[in-house]
Design a protein around this motif. Structure first.
Motif, mmCIF file in Angstrom:
data_model
loop_
_atom_site.group_PDB
_atom_site.id
_atom_site.type_symbol
_atom_site.label_atom_id
_atom_site.label_comp_id
_atom_site.label_asym_id
_atom_site.label_seq_id
_atom_site.Cartn_x
_atom_site.Cartn_y
_atom_site.Cartn_z
ATOM 1 N N GLY A 77 8.879 2.844 26.889
ATOM 2 C CA GLY A 77 8.534 3.682 27.951
ATOM 3 C C GLY A 77 7.055 2.793 28.692
ATOM 4 O O GLY A 77 6.451 4.417 28.621
ATOM 5 N N CYS A 78 6.435 2.140 27.563
ATOM 6 C CA CYS A 78 5.046 1.621 28.292
ATOM 7 C C CYS A 78 5.053 1.550 29.456
ATOM 8 O O CYS A 78 3.248 2.019 29.840
ATOM 9 C CB CYS A 78 4.805 0.187 27.697
ATOM 10 S SG CYS A 78 6.170 -0.885 28.324
ATOM 11 N N ILE A 97 9.128 -5.694 28.450
ATOM 12 C CA ILE A 97 9.937 -6.026 28.010
ATOM 13 C C ILE A 97 11.153 -5.756 29.301
ATOM 14 O O ILE A 97 11.086 -4.439 28.462
ATOM 15 C CB ILE A 97 10.479 -6.579 27.336
ATOM 16 C CG1 ILE A 97 9.679 -7.940 26.403
ATOM 17 C CG2 ILE A 97 11.526 -7.236 26.600
ATOM 18 C CD1 ILE A 97 9.304 -7.691 24.689
ATOM 19 N N ALA A 98 11.177 -5.247 30.150
ATOM 20 C CA ALA A 98 12.646 -4.854 30.468
ATOM 21 C C ALA A 98 13.683 -4.620 30.198
ATOM 22 O O ALA A 98 14.466 -5.594 29.414
ATOM 23 C CB ALA A 98 13.133 -5.433 32.599
ATOM 24 N N CYS A 99 14.332 -3.064 29.610
ATOM 25 C CA CYS A 99 15.239 -3.002 28.701
ATOM 26 C C CYS A 99 15.794 -1.959 29.376
ATOM 27 O O CYS A 99 15.470 -0.804 29.483
ATOM 28 C CB CYS A 99 14.766 -3.051 27.381
ATOM 29 S SG CYS A 99 13.340 -2.278 26.960
ATOM 30 N N PHE A 152 8.062 -1.522 25.628
ATOM 31 C CA PHE A 152 9.766 -1.893 26.568
ATOM 32 C C PHE A 152 9.134 -1.073 27.754
ATOM 33 O O PHE A 152 8.932 -0.016 27.806
ATOM 34 C CB PHE A 152 10.774 -1.774 25.180
ATOM 35 C CG PHE A 152 10.754 -2.365 24.478
ATOM 36 C CD1 PHE A 152 11.705 -3.898 24.544
ATOM 37 C CD2 PHE A 152 9.848 -2.500 23.157
ATOM 38 C CE1 PHE A 152 11.503 -4.300 23.108
ATOM 39 C CE2 PHE A 152 10.204 -3.681 22.596
ATOM 40 C CZ PHE A 152 11.253 -4.392 22.302
ATOM 41 N N ASP A 153 10.292 -1.020 28.302
ATOM 42 C CA ASP A 153 10.067 -0.303 30.037
ATOM 43 C C ASP A 153 11.505 -0.691 30.945
ATOM 44 O O ASP A 153 12.273 -1.374 30.259
ATOM 45 C CB ASP A 153 9.320 0.323 31.024
ATOM 46 C CG ASP A 153 9.171 1.665 30.739
ATOM 47 O OD1 ASP A 153 7.830 2.179 31.363
ATOM 48 O OD2 ASP A 153 9.610 2.047 31.635
ATOM 49 N N HIS A 154 12.519 0.439 31.172
ATOM 50 C CA HIS A 154 13.517 0.379 31.875
ATOM 51 C C HIS A 154 13.080 -0.917 33.479
ATOM 52 O O HIS A 154 13.900 -1.953 33.659
ATOM 53 C CB HIS A 154 13.718 1.840 32.196
ATOM 54 C CG HIS A 154 14.977 1.368 33.003
ATOM 55 N ND1 HIS A 154 16.423 1.020 32.757
ATOM 56 C CD2 HIS A 154 14.919 1.444 35.125
ATOM 57 C CE1 HIS A 154 17.434 1.110 33.770
ATOM 58 N NE2 HIS A 154 16.556 1.185 35.083
#
Length: 65
Positions: free
Chosen positions: A17-18, A46-48, A36-38
């Motif tokens: 949730g960066c 990094i989208a995930c 990582f974030d949506h």
């Protein structure tokens, strides 16, 4: 979190949730940071939607409440 990381070094950090990956921006000279974030707002994130458990080995979990 940034203040906690600054006097330390050589951690591998997962920032979930960066947002704009500000943690990586602030401490990547001392730590390895995976952001990582949506939605990946910039090249540092990094989208995930989900992360497979166990992907990071030998890391410590640090949580701010």
């Amino acid at each position: 979190m940034i203040r906690w990381c600054q006097p330390r070094s050589d951690y591998t950090i997962g920032d979930f949730g960066c947002g704009e990956a500000k943690l990586a921006e602030a401490v990547s000279d001392r730590h390895t940071v995976y952001s990582f974030d949506h939605l990946a707002i910039n090249d540092n994130a990094i989208a995930c939607d989900a992360l497979i458990p166990g992907q990071f080995h030998n890391t410590r979990r640090i949580q701010n409440h």
